[in-house]
Design a protein around this motif. Structure first.
Motif, mmCIF file in Angstrom:
data_model
loop_
_atom_site.group_PDB
_atom_site.id
_atom_site.type_symbol
_atom_site.label_atom_id
_atom_site.label_comp_id
_atom_site.label_asym_id
_atom_site.label_seq_id
_atom_site.Cartn_x
_atom_site.Cartn_y
_atom_site.Cartn_z
ATOM 1 N N GLU A 95 0.913 -1.085 0.018
ATOM 2 C CA GLU A 95 -0.056 -0.085 -0.036
ATOM 3 C C GLU A 95 0.888 1.408 0.091
ATOM 4 O OE1 GLU A 95 -3.274 2.531 2.612
ATOM 5 O OE2 GLU A 95 -3.151 0.277 3.017
ATOM 6 N N ALA A 96 1.831 1.273 0.792
ATOM 7 C CA ALA A 96 3.035 2.336 0.750
ATOM 8 C C ALA A 96 3.471 2.768 -0.701
ATOM 9 C CB ALA A 96 3.941 2.158 1.741
ATOM 10 N N PHE A 97 3.342 1.636 -1.420
ATOM 11 C CA PHE A 97 4.201 1.893 -2.800
ATOM 12 C C PHE A 97 3.127 2.550 -3.841
ATOM 13 C CE2 PHE A 97 7.486 -0.662 -1.318
ATOM 14 C CZ PHE A 97 8.795 -0.337 -1.751
ATOM 15 N N TYR A 98 1.771 2.242 -3.685
ATOM 16 C CA TYR A 98 0.627 2.662 -4.647
ATOM 17 C C TYR A 98 -0.059 3.352 -4.242
ATOM 18 C CZ TYR A 98 2.345 -1.521 -7.327
ATOM 19 O OH TYR A 98 3.344 -2.462 -7.918
ATOM 20 N N ARG A 99 -0.167 3.735 -2.973
ATOM 21 C CA ARG A 99 -1.049 4.679 -2.452
ATOM 22 C C ARG A 99 -0.733 6.321 -2.712
ATOM 23 N NH1 ARG A 99 -4.653 6.733 1.611
ATOM 24 N NH2 ARG A 99 -5.085 4.724 2.589
ATOM 25 N N PRO A 100 -1.494 6.787 -3.500
ATOM 26 C CA PRO A 100 -1.060 8.294 -3.988
ATOM 27 C C PRO A 100 -1.047 9.165 -2.792
ATOM 28 C CG PRO A 100 -3.375 7.897 -4.522
ATOM 29 C CD PRO A 100 -2.869 6.540 -3.874
ATOM 30 N N PRO A 101 -0.174 10.328 -2.865
ATOM 31 C CA PRO A 101 -0.131 11.235 -1.582
ATOM 32 C C PRO A 101 -1.383 11.805 -1.241
ATOM 33 C CG PRO A 101 1.164 12.063 -3.528
ATOM 34 C CD PRO A 101 0.683 10.707 -3.939
ATOM 35 N N TYR A 102 -1.588 12.343 -0.030
ATOM 36 C CA TYR A 102 -2.712 12.744 0.686
ATOM 37 C C TYR A 102 -3.304 14.111 -0.464
ATOM 38 C CZ TYR A 102 -0.870 17.099 2.326
ATOM 39 O OH TYR A 102 -0.188 18.526 2.597
ATOM 40 N N HIS A 103 -2.548 14.908 -1.161
ATOM 41 C CA HIS A 103 -2.858 15.866 -2.054
ATOM 42 C C HIS A 103 -3.129 15.522 -3.455
ATOM 43 C CE1 HIS A 103 1.559 15.522 -2.778
ATOM 44 N NE2 HIS A 103 1.757 15.749 -1.640
ATOM 45 N N ASN A 104 -2.891 14.204 -3.705
ATOM 46 C CA ASN A 104 -2.996 13.752 -5.292
ATOM 47 C C ASN A 104 -2.315 14.462 -6.413
ATOM 48 O OD1 ASN A 104 -4.318 11.382 -5.754
ATOM 49 N ND2 ASN A 104 -6.003 12.613 -6.841
ATOM 50 N N ARG A 106 1.167 14.338 -6.968
ATOM 51 C CA ARG A 106 2.269 13.394 -7.378
ATOM 52 C C ARG A 106 2.077 12.034 -7.482
ATOM 53 N NH1 ARG A 106 4.156 17.513 -8.285
ATOM 54 N NH2 ARG A 106 6.111 18.667 -7.599
ATOM 55 N N HIS A 107 3.166 11.287 -8.317
ATOM 56 C CA HIS A 107 2.674 9.979 -8.356
ATOM 57 C C HIS A 107 2.899 9.377 -7.153
ATOM 58 C CE1 HIS A 107 2.199 10.528 -12.765
ATOM 59 N NE2 HIS A 107 3.611 10.715 -13.035
ATOM 60 N N PRO A 108 2.492 7.967 -7.214
ATOM 61 C CA PRO A 108 2.750 7.072 -5.960
ATOM 62 C C PRO A 108 4.166 6.859 -5.786
ATOM 63 C CG PRO A 108 1.531 5.738 -7.618
ATOM 64 C CD PRO A 108 1.651 7.238 -8.139
ATOM 65 N N LEU A 109 4.864 6.196 -5.018
ATOM 66 C CA LEU A 109 6.033 5.861 -4.841
ATOM 67 C C LEU A 109 6.898 4.910 -5.679
ATOM 68 C CD1 LEU A 109 6.107 6.381 -0.856
ATOM 69 C CD2 LEU A 109 7.769 7.597 -2.406
ATOM 70 N N ARG A 140 9.155 4.600 -20.719
ATOM 71 C CA ARG A 140 8.484 5.618 -21.235
ATOM 72 C C ARG A 140 7.411 5.981 -20.062
ATOM 73 N NH1 ARG A 140 8.045 10.202 -24.259
ATOM 74 N NH2 ARG A 140 8.468 8.985 -26.204
ATOM 75 N N LEU A 141 7.034 4.751 -19.468
ATOM 76 C CA LEU A 141 6.052 5.070 -18.195
ATOM 77 C C LEU A 141 6.658 5.710 -16.881
ATOM 78 C CD1 LEU A 141 3.238 4.426 -16.974
ATOM 79 C CD2 LEU A 141 4.260 2.121 -16.260
ATOM 80 N N PHE A 142 8.166 5.452 -16.958
ATOM 81 C CA PHE A 142 8.386 6.018 -15.677
ATOM 82 C C PHE A 142 9.423 7.149 -16.174
ATOM 83 C CE2 PHE A 142 7.529 1.501 -14.410
ATOM 84 C CZ PHE A 142 6.751 1.722 -13.201
ATOM 85 N N GLU A 143 9.393 7.619 -17.382
ATOM 86 C CA GLU A 143 10.540 8.634 -17.594
ATOM 87 C C GLU A 143 9.924 9.877 -17.003
ATOM 88 O OE1 GLU A 143 12.240 9.994 -21.919
ATOM 89 O OE2 GLU A 143 10.057 9.668 -21.782
ATOM 90 N N THR A 144 8.911 10.384 -17.009
ATOM 91 C CA THR A 144 8.530 12.002 -16.719
ATOM 92 C C THR A 144 7.852 11.933 -15.424
ATOM 93 O OG1 THR A 144 8.518 12.378 -19.029
ATOM 94 C CG2 THR A 144 7.644 13.910 -17.612
ATOM 95 N N GLY A 145 8.232 12.811 -14.333
ATOM 96 C CA GLY A 145 7.546 12.930 -13.063
ATOM 97 C C GLY A 145 6.314 13.699 -13.510
ATOM 98 N N VAL A 146 5.990 14.526 -12.180
ATOM 99 C CA VAL A 146 4.662 15.308 -12.419
ATOM 100 C C VAL A 146 4.974 16.963 -11.925
ATOM 101 C CG1 VAL A 146 2.596 15.895 -11.414
ATOM 102 C CG2 VAL A 146 3.117 13.378 -11.859
ATOM 103 N N ASP A 147 4.661 17.768 -12.967
ATOM 104 C CA ASP A 147 5.020 19.092 -12.279
ATOM 105 C C ASP A 147 3.446 19.645 -12.436
ATOM 106 O OD1 ASP A 147 5.980 21.761 -11.441
ATOM 107 O OD2 ASP A 147 6.347 22.335 -13.595
#
Length: 789
Positions: A95-104, A106-109, A140-147
């Motif tokens: 769950e810690a790996f897949y739960r999104p952050p509370y503010h939603n 950012r990507h999950p861990l 491609r999936l794990f290439e770009t984070g979130v801004d």
């Protein structure tokens, strides 16, 4: 908006009562992963720090690229790799790996567990150090984070992520690939030539520093998780020795200055000149924004001796600072009310409501509030505190935050060059015992510092928010290996931070580091205040106020300008002396009907990047296709959403000043969706559209190739067989785009690559009618492309 999307419920002490995220589609990722805690020896894809007797592991000094040995390079790689795996070994279950952050936001861990390995592979491949990549879909999936564009940009985490085994195996293979490059590359042998910015091995050391950036990013996200999902691994650095376990039986006492936390006097700093920018010959890795040179004169000012402590900030909280709008900027107040924020993110309430009794959340535990540690706050909170403090102390000159030039002036060793003396000074600045960085400790520590120091924690403990927007230095050049590392953030929407935190390591912990975040972003970041001594000493406040005024002016006038997009008044065409068929609103639908429509069906999806209020987006939806409009302007997207909800367009006639109303087709409205997003940083979940329209945004981007590169690949914006329509003036400005990244209309083919075939191109006109006697006409160059592979 329901309350479970406001303040962080994960920091409540009663973790069994954690409120669920409103939409829990992320839970479909659960149940596929076997994960033991504590981790067994099979967890480590590289060296096992416990087996090697290296625990706890601390960050190593960044290598000197003039003379580093092969063994030192491998050790530095292993150090970053181990720290990442130690950090993720602190997550107790899947769950810690897949739960999104509370503010939603950012990507999950699971993303950040895999992302650093992907960058290693991608950059080594681009640099020619390896012949092929490992897994194109993952890369491609794990290439770009979130801004994220804004604090209410919540449409994320709808993705189904790979299971842990796939990510583990990818990391394991990546470790072997990188280690092989280190072991075999001839330019890491004895008496090797310096590794410079032009060397292929720059890609290798880039991977080292990129991993350390995400070590810090991930530690913040872990700090935001429910406490029952994390536990400190014995190999990870321990809490600062001054941390105290939470005692539920302890009697609460309000903190007092001089007893529970130190007084924080303002110390005068004399006028000086500083040089900002890293010399190209300095023998350590640097990100593109560090290079260049800017000389700045700093006038007399006074600044807090140390960072603002939790104790000082408690005065603001207890005095109602979070309830009084007058202390907050307009955007800051919207963020505060939307999130229902009442205290800093990592404070944990432990007493009756309104009693202002708090504990402190660290990365992995809740401890007794450390009043003498620096407060973690975002830029909005820092500015509100400054306004409150100015009022309480009846300041003639309002207090503010540091500027970049002022931060440079506070440094004990100021050595901007690359001479042997400068190099030694730069390393020594971070090696002092008083600097809490490179995971010397696993948390912040007291702000008091050494008594002999005039200013404390100029580096380390927590980052420091600055007044400056993130900007490039004169002489800035984009590096071809990572041309969109900095450029998408030269947008006036990112605030600078400097100094590093307790987690910062490598280049992040160096005197050259220049980083940035959006002002609502949570980070291991705090601040100190500045008394400018004379009003508006550096123009910092004036620049920010001008930006706010520009936003207000846009809000007042934009609705008048929106009229042209939906106007049916043919006099507009006559006045502009343009034949109707050459206008964008006529050319583009015709082009799509002739070349694209036969490839579309009822399930087809269309994306318009640069939609504005949606004139073209609406016309595409009228054709019966699911259409997503994306624009950087919040006002435009909010207006489009409002019109969709009301089923009509309301705007102002520039001729009469009267309101005009157009009805919209209900069936077309069902096909519409809107999203505020930066074209240079589109969400990772956007892929496989049948048609992508890039409408008048390319030449406004700091890194146009960044958007073009997203069009193809395993998770490209455009599916194979799909189409791209690009329309732009190709009128560039160095204020927004470095000259080396400019693209002319006839160069698009080279920029897009062999995967795309040009179908048709031409020229047309775009018209806006901002006033009665003014029609703004612009010539656009358009081209339609089909993705072949």
């Amino acid at each position: 908006m329901s309350s479970n999307l406001t303040r962080n419920p994960n920091l409540d002490l009663n973790t069994s009562s954690v409120i669920a995220v409103e939409t829990e589609t992320w839970r479909r990722n659960m149940g596929r992963n076997k994960l033991s805690f504590p981790r067994d020896t099979n967890w480590w894809t590289g060296p096992n720090p416990l087996a090697k007797g290296e625990a706890p592991v601390h960050g190593l000094r960044i290598p000197n690229l003039n003379n580093c040995t092969r063994a030192e390079v491998q050790a530095y790689f292993d150090n970053g790799w181990m720290l990442t795996e130690l950090l993720f070994a602190c997550l107790v279950n899947e769950e810690a790996f897949y739960r999104p952050p509370y503010h939603n936001l950012r990507h999950p861990l699971i993303f950040y567990y895999t992302h650093p390995a992907v960058l290693y592979v991608n950059k080594l491949h681009v640099a020619g150090l390896i012949e092929k990549t490992v897994h194109p879909y993952h890369e491609r999936l794990f290439e770009t984070g979130v801004d994220e564009m804004s604090w209410d940009d919540l449409s994320k985490n709808e993705m189904e992520w790979p299971d842990m085994e796939h990510c583990f195996n990818y990391r394991k293979e990546c470790y072997q690939i990188v280690s092989k490059v280190i072991a075999t590359h001839p330019d890491l042998g004895d008496n090797h030539p310096p590794i410079t910015i032009e060397s292929p091995l720059w890609a290798l050391v880039m991977g080292f520093e990129h991993e350390r950036i995400h070590l810090e990013t991930s530690s913040v996200l872990i700090r935001e998780l429910p406490a029952n999902l994390v536990r400190r691994h014995p190999g990870f650095p321990h809490l600062h020795p001054t941390a105290k376990a939470l005692d539920s039986n302890a009697v609460w006492k309000n903190p007092k200055a001089g007893i529970d936390y130190p007084e924080n006097p303002f110390m005068k700093q004399s006028a000086t000149s500083v040089v900002i920018g890293k010399d190209l010959s300095f023998p350590t890795f640097g990100w593109d924004n560090e290079y260049g040179r800017r000389e700045a004169k700093v006038r007399d000012f006074a600044a807090n001796r140390q960072l603002i402590s939790n104790g000082e900030y408690h005065e603001f909280v207890k005095d109602g600072g979070y309830r009084d709008q007058k202390y907050w900027s307009e955007e800051g107040w919207r963020w505060r009310t939307f999130r229902n924020v009442k205290w800093p993110s990592f404070w944990v309430p432990i007493g009756p409501q309104g009693a202002h009794q708090y504990a402190l959340r660290t990365c992995f535990e809740v401890v007794t509030m450390a009043w003498d540690w620096p407060v973690n706050a975002n830029y909005h909170e820092a500015k509100a505190f400054a306004a409150w403090k100015s009022e309480k102390e009846q300041r003639i000159c309002p207090l503010r935050l540091l500027t970049e030039a002022e931060h440079h002036s506070l440094r004990r060793e100021h050595a901007p060059g690359a001479s042997p003396k400068d190099i030694e000074a730069a390393f020594h600045a971070l090696d002092r015992k008083s600097v809490n960085s490179s995971l010397k400790h696993g948390s912040e520590g007291p702000v008091g510092g050494e008594k002999s120091e005039k200013f404390v924690d100029v580096f380390g403990n927590v980052w420091q928010w600055l007044e400056d927007h993130f900007q490039f230095l004169p002489g800035f050049q984009v590096h071809h290996l990572y041309d969109d590392f900095s450029t998408p953030c030269f947008d006036g929407l990112h605030q600078m931070i400097m100094g590093g935190s307790f987690v910062s390591a490598g280049d992040e912990a160096s005197v050259h580091a220049r980083f940035h975040f959006r002002p609502h972003f949570g980070q291991h970041a705090g601040f100190r205040l500045v008394d400018p001594l004379v009003p508006d000493n550096h123009g910092a406040l004036q620049l920010i106020e001008k930006a706010d005024d520009d936003l207000k002016d846009e809000s007042k006038t934009r609705r008048q300008q929106l009229f042209a997009s939906f106007s049916r008044d043919e006099e507009l065409l006559i006045e502009a002396m343009i034949s109707p068929e050459k206008l964008t609103r006529n050319v583009f639908p015709k082009l799509i009907r002739e070349h694209v429509k036969s490839s579309l069906n009822a399930e087809s999806r269309i994306l318009e990047v640069g939609s504005g209020v949606g004139a073209l987006t609406y016309r595409l939806a009228q054709m019966g296709y699911r259409t997503l409009g994306v624009d950087i302007s919040k006002l435009a997207i909010d207006t489009a959403k409002e019109w969709q909800k009301e089923g009509k367009v309301e705007c102002i006639s520039p001729d009469t000043g009267e309101e005009m109303t157009f009805s919209l087709e209900p069936e077309a409205l069902k096909n519409l969706e809107w999203r505020q997003s930066d074209a240079g940083s589109l969400p990772a979940e956007y892929n496989d559209f049948n048609l992508v329209v890039i409408n008048r945004v390319l030449s406004q981007l700091p890194s146009p190739k960044g958007l073009l590169s997203r069009l193809s690949g395993e998770r490209g914006l455009v599916k194979v067989g799909g189409f791209v329509l690009i329309a732009d003036r190709f009128s560039w400005s160095e204020r927004s785009t470095p000259r080396t990244l400019w693209i002319e209309s006839n160069q698009l083919g080279d920029a897009m690559g062999v995967r795309f075939k040009r179908i048709e191109d031409g020229r047309c006109f775009h018209v806006e009618r901002p006033a009665k006697d003014l029609a703004a006409v612009g010539r656009l160059y358009y081209s339609l492309w089909r993705r072949e592979s």
